[in-house]
Design a protein around this motif. Structure first.
Motif: not given
Length: 90
Positions: A19-24
């Motif tokens: 999810n962090a990868a998607a947000e960033l």
């Protein structure tokens, strides 16, 4: 190092590297590598990793509490500066 703190904070808030990868807008591998680099620089583990997601270690919780406000504020200020500079060019 500041970019790595932003990745760490996002991962902590999302409780997930995915999810962090998607947000960033980064790959999972990049997020994982950035967190690992920060852990190496700080000399401690920041997360407990499991198939259920991420949880902060005691050290990770301390770093999160000490840095998240500053990093979020820096993001806002940089966005405001960027908006001001672009409005001057327009």
């Amino acid at each position: 190092m500041l970019d790595n703190f932003k990745v760490f904070i996002t991962a902590a808030e999302q409780k997930s590297l995915t999810n962090a990868a998607a947000e960033l807008e980064m790959t999972i591998a990049t997020v994982s590598r950035r967190v690992h680099e920060l852990e190496k620089e700080l000399g401690c583990e920041l997360f407990h990793r499991s198939n259920k997601g991420l949880t902060l270690t005691p050290a990770g919780q301390s770093y999160y509490e000490e840095t998240s406000g500053f990093i979020h504020e820096l993001d806002v200020r940089l966005l405001n500066l960027d908006n001001s500079l672009h409005s001057l060019n327009g």
